[in-house]
Design a protein around this motif. Structure first.
Motif, PDB file in Angstrom:
ATOM      1  N   ILE A 218      37.600  36.830  42.459  1.00 25.26           N
ATOM      2  CA  ILE A 218      37.689  36.683  40.999  1.00 25.26           C
ATOM      3  C   ILE A 218      38.229  37.963  40.373  1.00 25.26           C
ATOM      4  O   ILE A 218      39.105  37.942  39.500  1.00 25.26           O
ATOM      5  N   VAL A 219      37.695  39.106  40.826  1.00 24.30           N
ATOM      6  CA  VAL A 219      38.160  40.391  40.302  1.00 24.30           C
ATOM      7  C   VAL A 219      39.634  40.601  40.643  1.00 24.30           C
ATOM      8  O   VAL A 219      40.424  41.067  39.803  1.00 24.30           O
ATOM      9  N   LEU A 220      40.026  40.238  41.870  1.00 23.26           N
ATOM     10  CA  LEU A 220      41.427  40.427  42.272  1.00 23.26           C
ATOM     11  C   LEU A 220      42.363  39.556  41.438  1.00 23.26           C
ATOM     12  O   LEU A 220      43.447  39.996  41.035  1.00 23.26           O
ATOM     13  N   ILE A 221      41.943  38.321  41.170  1.00 22.97           N
ATOM     14  CA  ILE A 221      42.778  37.449  40.333  1.00 22.97           C
ATOM     15  C   ILE A 221      42.908  38.024  38.929  1.00 22.97           C
ATOM     16  O   ILE A 221      43.997  38.041  38.334  1.00 22.97           O
ATOM     17  N   ALA A 222      41.781  38.529  38.409  1.00 26.30           N
ATOM     18  CA  ALA A 222      41.818  39.132  37.069  1.00 26.30           C
ATOM     19  C   ALA A 222      42.729  40.362  37.054  1.00 26.30           C
ATOM     20  O   ALA A 222      43.509  40.568  36.106  1.00 26.30           O
ATOM     21  N   VAL A 223      42.641  41.183  38.097  1.00 28.06           N
ATOM     22  CA  VAL A 223      43.487  42.373  38.176  1.00 28.06           C
ATOM     23  C   VAL A 223      44.959  41.983  38.270  1.00 28.06           C
ATOM     24  O   VAL A 223      45.826  42.570  37.603  1.00 28.06           O
ATOM     25  N   ALA A 224      45.269  40.962  39.081  1.00 35.56           N
ATOM     26  CA  ALA A 224      46.662  40.531  39.240  1.00 35.56           C
ATOM     27  C   ALA A 224      47.232  40.010  37.923  1.00 35.56           C
ATOM     28  O   ALA A 224      48.341  40.369  37.524  1.00 35.56           O
ATOM     29  N   LEU A 225      46.457  39.159  37.232  1.00 40.67           N
ATOM     30  CA  LEU A 225      46.943  38.611  35.968  1.00 40.67           C
ATOM     31  C   LEU A 225      47.107  39.700  34.916  1.00 40.67           C
ATOM     32  O   LEU A 225      48.103  39.729  34.179  1.00 40.67           O
ATOM     33  N   THR A 226      46.120  40.609  34.847  1.00 37.52           N
ATOM     34  CA  THR A 226      46.203  41.689  33.859  1.00 37.52           C
ATOM     35  C   THR A 226      47.381  42.614  34.162  1.00 37.52           C
ATOM     36  O   THR A 226      48.118  43.018  33.249  1.00 37.52           O
ATOM     37  N   SER A 227      47.563  42.941  35.441  1.00 38.63           N
ATOM     38  CA  SER A 227      48.673  43.813  35.821  1.00 38.63           C
ATOM     39  C   SER A 227      50.010  43.163  35.501  1.00 38.63           C
ATOM     40  O   SER A 227      50.929  43.805  34.972  1.00 38.63           O
ATOM     41  N   TYR A 228      50.115  41.876  35.802  1.00 41.70           N
ATOM     42  CA  TYR A 228      51.368  41.171  35.545  1.00 41.70           C
ATOM     43  C   TYR A 228      51.685  41.170  34.053  1.00 41.70           C
ATOM     44  O   TYR A 228      52.832  41.388  33.641  1.00 41.70           O
TER      45      TYR A 228
END
Length: 455
Positions: free
Chosen positions: A167-177
């Motif tokens: 969940i954290v990784l998905i949030a980080v990926a979306l935020t970074s993108y």
């Protein structure tokens, strides 16, 4: 060279997500291990405190200590006599053998881990053995604390970490993108604007400059400055080509007219007058082409120099002697010897251009003065003509520039002489300027007395 796959946005997002994934994985493992170690340490300290309480009771009284309050469902206590018999025990293990075999001296503490206790069916315990000098002799107080709470806590934490990790990784990926997209939006705007620039017609366009003073803003400012320079160079090139075409058109038209007239009226043509006129126009074209080639070479590769010692006074007198000034114009050369280092061919051309320019505009006299002025040698060329307006003192060195008084194109000038002379002066590390005067024109050429540069 193989092209990198994906855009900057995708690569940055992937790199950021991978870095966070590695960091979170390491942090999760460390967190679980630290949490487990902290719980085990807390239970061990609790067992040690309980052993100390029981030991204090044993040391203070010969009666059986009270073990009812010290335990719990997860805590076991035994008092073992010196002969190995159990003198007192918690209700859970009453009548059982000692949970471990330990023989600490009075005051000594031993801590062991064991799964062989009579209760718990394979549960792991931490056992504290404390030696005590009792009233009836030395005894050993054993306190065992179950580590089941540690296992239960770990069993709860690990699934939570495994669920939260993606969940954290998905949030980080979306935020970074999203953030990288916002950061690169000005770059995309710059790229879109630049892609619309087609040739000279749109060089006046400029890319948007985002607010702030970050790298993207500085990129936009630099690109706009580059576009400005390209526009200026393009405009100068087009003016240069236009001026050159105009300069060539006049003598070519004159030659064409002369030949057409001669072809139509051969019997009436006076070749004794037509021939010299045609040759004069051809000489004009030849000089113009030579000047254009020199300036093109300077613009592209610089001016190559063959540097030797040059007696500037001899060179000036030689060029003045070769002049053919109009009737009524006198050229006077004065000054002591002056030596510079430079290319005699190019220096001679610069001096010749300056002298021809002065003679062309002089009324009666041109004065040439050589003035040593360490560390330079100064050559002053002064005429008594109409002079140069102060506003045009710098403009006269432009290419194809003619002031109002010298617009006539029949005087042999191409409008490139002063421009070439300045290029040669700069190539030698010197300067060429027009000094302000009330009447007449004064051009001052300064050359280093002991060194020469290369443009």
């Amino acid at each position: 060279m193989r092209r990198r796959q994906g855009g900057v946005r995708a690569r940055t997002t992937t790199a950021a997500t991978a870095a966070v994934a590695i960091f979170l994985a390491v942090a999760a493992v460390v967190f679980v291990l630290v949490q487990r170690e902290q719980l085990e340490r807390s239970l061990t300290e609790s067992a040690q405190e309980q052993a100390a309480d029981v030991a204090a009771q044993v040391a203070a009284s010969s009666t059986e200590p009270d073990l009812g309050s010290g335990g719990g469902d997860q805590s076991l206590v035994q008092v073992v006599a010196a002969d190995g018999t159990v003198a007192a025990a918690s209700p859970q293990i009453d009548g059982q053998q000692p949970v471990i075999t330990a023989d600490p001296t009075p005051g000594e503490i031993q801590v062991v881990r064991s799964q062989d206790l009579p209760i718990g069916e394979g549960q792991e315990f931490v056992v504290v053995a404390r030696g005590v000098a009792g009233a009836d002799g030395p005894v050993v107080v054993l306190v065992a604390q179950s580590l089941e709470l540690v296992e239960q806590s770990t069993a709860v934490v690990v699934p939570l970490v495994l669920i939260g990790y993606p969940i954290v990784l998905i949030a980080v990926a979306l935020t970074s993108y999203w953030l990288v997209g916002r950061a690169l939006a000005p770059v995309e705007a710059i790229r879109s604007q630049v892609s619309e620039i087609q040739g000279n017609t749109t060089l006046a366009a400029r890319v948007p400059e985002p607010p702030g003073d970050d790298e993207i803003t500085r990129l936009a400012v630099t690109m706009n400055a580059m576009l400005g320079r390209l526009q200026k160079a393009s405009d100068a090139q087009r003016r240069f080509v236009g001026d050159a075409s105009h300069e060539l058109r006049s003598p070519l038209a004159s030659i064409r007219a002369a030949h057409e007239i001669a072809a139509r009226h051969p019997d009436d043509t006076d070749w004794t007058s037509t021939g010299p006129d045609v040759l004069a126009d051809l000489d004009r074209i030849d000089r113009l082409v030579a000047d254009l080639l020199l300036l093109a070479r300077v613009d592209e590769h610089g001016l190559p120099l063959r540097v030797v010692d040059v007696d500037l006074d001899d060179l000036v007198r030689a060029e003045a002697h070769r002049l053919d000034p109009p009737t009524g114009v006198r050229v006077v050369v004065s000054g002591p010897p002056g030596r510079v280092q430079g290319d005699p061919h190019h220096l001679g051309r610069a001096v010749r251009n300056l002298l021809e320019n002065a003679v062309r505009h002089a009324s009666t006299e041109v004065t040439v003065r050589l003035v040593p002025d360490d560390p330079v040698v100064r050559l002053e060329i002064e005429d008594d003509g109409p002079g140069i307006p102060e506003a045009d003192l710098e403009r006269v060195f432009g290419r194809f520039v003619r002031l109002d008084e010298s617009r006539a194109r029949t005087d042999g000038g191409t409008g490139l002489g002063l421009a070439i002379a300045r290029e040669i002066a700069v190539a030698h590390g010197g300067t060429l300027r027009a000094e302000p005067r009330g009447t007449g024109a004064l051009l001052v050429l300064r050359l280093p007395a002991d060194a020469a540069g290369t443009l």
